[in-house]
Design a protein around this motif. Structure first.
Motif, mmCIF file in Angstrom:
data_model
loop_
_atom_site.group_PDB
_atom_site.id
_atom_site.type_symbol
_atom_site.label_atom_id
_atom_site.label_comp_id
_atom_site.label_asym_id
_atom_site.label_seq_id
_atom_site.Cartn_x
_atom_site.Cartn_y
_atom_site.Cartn_z
ATOM 1 N N MET A 1 0.844 -1.166 0.000
ATOM 2 C CA MET A 1 0.000 0.000 0.000
ATOM 3 C C MET A 1 0.898 1.241 0.000
ATOM 4 S SD MET A 1 -3.338 0.343 2.386
ATOM 5 C CE MET A 1 -3.396 -1.417 2.501
ATOM 6 N N LYS A 2 0.766 2.056 -0.999
ATOM 7 C CA LYS A 2 1.666 3.191 -1.164
ATOM 8 C C LYS A 2 1.110 4.439 -0.484
ATOM 9 C CE LYS A 2 3.460 1.533 -5.541
ATOM 10 N NZ LYS A 2 3.661 1.826 -6.948
ATOM 11 N N ALA A 3 2.012 5.189 0.125
ATOM 12 C CA ALA A 3 1.627 6.410 0.837
ATOM 13 C C ALA A 3 0.937 7.406 -0.086
ATOM 14 C CB ALA A 3 2.849 7.045 1.486
ATOM 15 N N GLU A 4 1.346 7.431 -1.371
ATOM 16 C CA GLU A 4 0.733 8.413 -2.275
ATOM 17 C C GLU A 4 -0.741 8.118 -2.542
ATOM 18 O OE1 GLU A 4 3.204 5.854 -5.277
ATOM 19 O OE2 GLU A 4 3.566 6.675 -3.304
ATOM 20 N N TYR A 5 -1.210 6.905 -2.229
ATOM 21 C CA TYR A 5 -2.632 6.580 -2.349
ATOM 22 C C TYR A 5 -3.381 6.872 -1.053
ATOM 23 C CZ TYR A 5 -0.951 3.897 -6.379
ATOM 24 O OH TYR A 5 -0.343 3.505 -7.547
ATOM 25 N N ILE A 6 -2.684 6.807 0.057
ATOM 26 C CA ILE A 6 -3.311 6.981 1.367
ATOM 27 C C ILE A 6 -3.351 8.449 1.779
ATOM 28 C CG2 ILE A 6 -3.028 6.448 3.826
ATOM 29 C CD1 ILE A 6 -1.847 3.731 2.826
ATOM 30 N N ASN A 7 -2.265 9.159 1.553
ATOM 31 C CA ASN A 7 -2.173 10.551 1.991
ATOM 32 C C ASN A 7 -3.294 11.444 1.476
ATOM 33 O OD1 ASN A 7 0.015 10.050 3.640
ATOM 34 N ND2 ASN A 7 1.521 10.592 2.077
ATOM 35 N N PRO A 8 -3.755 11.298 0.226
ATOM 36 C CA PRO A 8 -4.877 12.143 -0.207
ATOM 37 C C PRO A 8 -6.142 11.944 0.635
ATOM 38 C CG PRO A 8 -3.763 11.245 -2.111
ATOM 39 C CD PRO A 8 -3.180 10.562 -0.908
ATOM 40 N N PHE A 9 -6.376 10.729 1.111
ATOM 41 C CA PHE A 9 -7.546 10.482 1.959
ATOM 42 C C PHE A 9 -7.380 11.145 3.322
ATOM 43 C CE2 PHE A 9 -8.162 7.344 -1.283
ATOM 44 C CZ PHE A 9 -9.531 7.360 -1.475
ATOM 45 N N LEU A 10 -6.185 11.073 3.873
ATOM 46 C CA LEU A 10 -5.936 11.739 5.161
ATOM 47 C C LEU A 10 -6.061 13.250 5.022
ATOM 48 C CD1 LEU A 10 -2.916 9.688 6.524
ATOM 49 C CD2 LEU A 10 -5.281 9.644 7.325
ATOM 50 N N GLU A 11 -5.427 13.787 4.000
ATOM 51 C CA GLU A 11 -5.486 15.231 3.761
ATOM 52 C C GLU A 11 -6.928 15.680 3.562
ATOM 53 O OE1 GLU A 11 -4.006 18.386 0.341
ATOM 54 O OE2 GLU A 11 -2.859 16.535 0.630
ATOM 55 N N SER A 12 -7.666 14.942 2.757
ATOM 56 C CA SER A 12 -9.057 15.271 2.492
ATOM 57 C C SER A 12 -9.904 15.172 3.753
ATOM 58 C CB SER A 12 -9.607 14.342 1.400
ATOM 59 O OG SER A 12 -10.964 14.626 1.179
ATOM 60 N N ALA A 13 -9.709 14.124 4.545
ATOM 61 C CA ALA A 13 -10.484 13.954 5.774
ATOM 62 C C ALA A 13 -10.257 15.124 6.723
ATOM 63 C CB ALA A 13 -10.126 12.632 6.444
ATOM 64 N N ILE A 14 -9.022 15.555 6.843
ATOM 65 C CA ILE A 14 -8.716 16.678 7.729
ATOM 66 C C ILE A 14 -9.419 17.938 7.244
ATOM 67 C CG2 ILE A 14 -6.830 18.216 8.474
ATOM 68 C CD1 ILE A 14 -5.076 15.595 8.578
ATOM 69 N N ILE A 15 -9.347 18.205 5.947
ATOM 70 C CA ILE A 15 -9.972 19.406 5.380
ATOM 71 C C ILE A 15 -11.495 19.362 5.549
ATOM 72 C CG2 ILE A 15 -10.457 20.609 3.199
ATOM 73 C CD1 ILE A 15 -7.555 19.759 2.348
ATOM 74 N N VAL A 16 -12.110 18.237 5.167
ATOM 75 C CA VAL A 16 -13.578 18.137 5.207
ATOM 76 C C VAL A 16 -14.088 18.205 6.642
ATOM 77 C CG1 VAL A 16 -15.535 16.609 4.744
ATOM 78 C CG2 VAL A 16 -13.790 16.957 2.990
ATOM 79 N N ILE A 17 -13.467 17.471 7.548
ATOM 80 C CA ILE A 17 -13.927 17.490 8.942
ATOM 81 C C ILE A 17 -13.753 18.877 9.545
ATOM 82 C CG2 ILE A 17 -13.459 16.604 11.262
ATOM 83 C CD1 ILE A 17 -12.889 13.862 9.842
ATOM 84 N N GLU A 18 -12.658 19.527 9.201
ATOM 85 C CA GLU A 18 -12.453 20.888 9.701
ATOM 86 C C GLU A 18 -13.567 21.809 9.203
ATOM 87 O OE1 GLU A 18 -8.737 24.005 10.242
ATOM 88 O OE2 GLU A 18 -8.566 22.403 8.777
ATOM 89 N N GLN A 19 -14.003 21.634 7.962
ATOM 90 C CA GLN A 19 -15.062 22.468 7.401
ATOM 91 C C GLN A 19 -16.426 22.177 8.025
ATOM 92 O OE1 GLN A 19 -14.763 21.617 3.209
ATOM 93 N NE2 GLN A 19 -13.205 23.174 2.874
ATOM 94 N N VAL A 20 -16.753 20.891 8.199
ATOM 95 C CA VAL A 20 -18.105 20.561 8.657
ATOM 96 C C VAL A 20 -18.252 20.533 10.176
ATOM 97 C CG1 VAL A 20 -18.656 19.285 6.552
ATOM 98 C CG2 VAL A 20 -17.866 18.036 8.567
ATOM 99 N N ALA A 21 -17.163 20.275 10.902
ATOM 100 C CA ALA A 21 -17.264 20.138 12.353
ATOM 101 C C ALA A 21 -16.482 21.216 13.110
ATOM 102 C CB ALA A 21 -16.794 18.754 12.792
ATOM 103 N N GLN A 22 -15.828 22.100 12.397
ATOM 104 C CA GLN A 22 -15.053 23.181 12.989
ATOM 105 C C GLN A 22 -14.031 22.690 14.024
ATOM 106 O OE1 GLN A 22 -18.713 23.602 12.906
ATOM 107 N NE2 GLN A 22 -18.236 24.265 10.836
ATOM 108 N N VAL A 23 -13.404 21.563 13.729
ATOM 109 C CA VAL A 23 -12.334 21.036 14.557
ATOM 110 C C VAL A 23 -11.289 20.433 13.618
ATOM 111 C CG1 VAL A 23 -13.445 18.787 14.889
ATOM 112 C CG2 VAL A 23 -11.765 19.561 16.527
ATOM 113 N N LYS A 24 -10.010 20.655 13.925
ATOM 114 C CA LYS A 24 -8.953 20.124 13.058
ATOM 115 C C LYS A 24 -8.477 18.785 13.597
ATOM 116 C CE LYS A 24 -4.762 21.119 10.639
ATOM 117 N NZ LYS A 24 -4.400 22.076 9.648
#
Length: 152
Positions: A1-24
């Motif tokens: 499992m390559k990091a370049e496939y996983i990191n976009p999901f982590l980055e996206s999760a952080i951004i989306v959760i920060e937007q919808v739940a106002q917590v980083k």
């Protein structure tokens, strides 16, 4: 499992959760574990097809889901997870995966995602699978586990 496939999901999760739940959220310690359904948890599965294939499963306790759904609904207090709550958490998984697929595309990796489904009884491939699990710790809310079952 390559990091370049996983990191976009982590980055996206952080951004989306920060937007919808106002917590980083902050990523916790990754680990390999057997996928299992846990009582009082909601699991959302999203398939990935294309240059990368597999499944992403978002696992969240109902208590944490109620806090996130409440935040998504402008602070309206949620007392239990009903169909609307499940739909909101499914949409959260969809938003994260959609963003991640765009990030992957920008890296030259072309993928499509399936609509999210709530996993109540996993198929054999999920039960037999070891997943790379990365928890996202959301201060004041709890954790969201992202489980990766990706074949590159």
């Amino acid at each position: 499992m390559k990091a370049e496939y996983i990191n976009p999901f982590l980055e996206s999760a952080i951004i989306v959760i920060e937007q919808v739940a106002q917590v980083k959220p902050a990523p916790g310690k990754p680990g390999l574990k057997q996928f299992t359904l846990v009582e009082n948890y909601i699991f959302i599965q999203i398939g990935i097809h294309g240059q990368v294939s597999g499944n992403i499963i978002f696992g969240i306790s109902e208590q944490v889901a109620m806090k996130i759904v409440s935040a998504m609904m402008g602070g309206f207090t949620i007392a239990s997870i009903d169909e609307i709550g499940r739909s909101a958490i499914s949409e959260l998984g969809n938003m994260i995966s959609g963003n991640a697929s765009t990030l992957l595309y920008n890296q030259g990796v072309h993928v499509d995602i399936t609509p999210p489904i709530v996993v109540n009884s996993p198929d054999v491939s999920l039960v037999m699978a070891k997943t790379l699990t990365i928890p996202l710790i959301m201060e004041g809310l709890g954790e969201l586990d992202i489980q990766f079952l990706i074949a590159s």
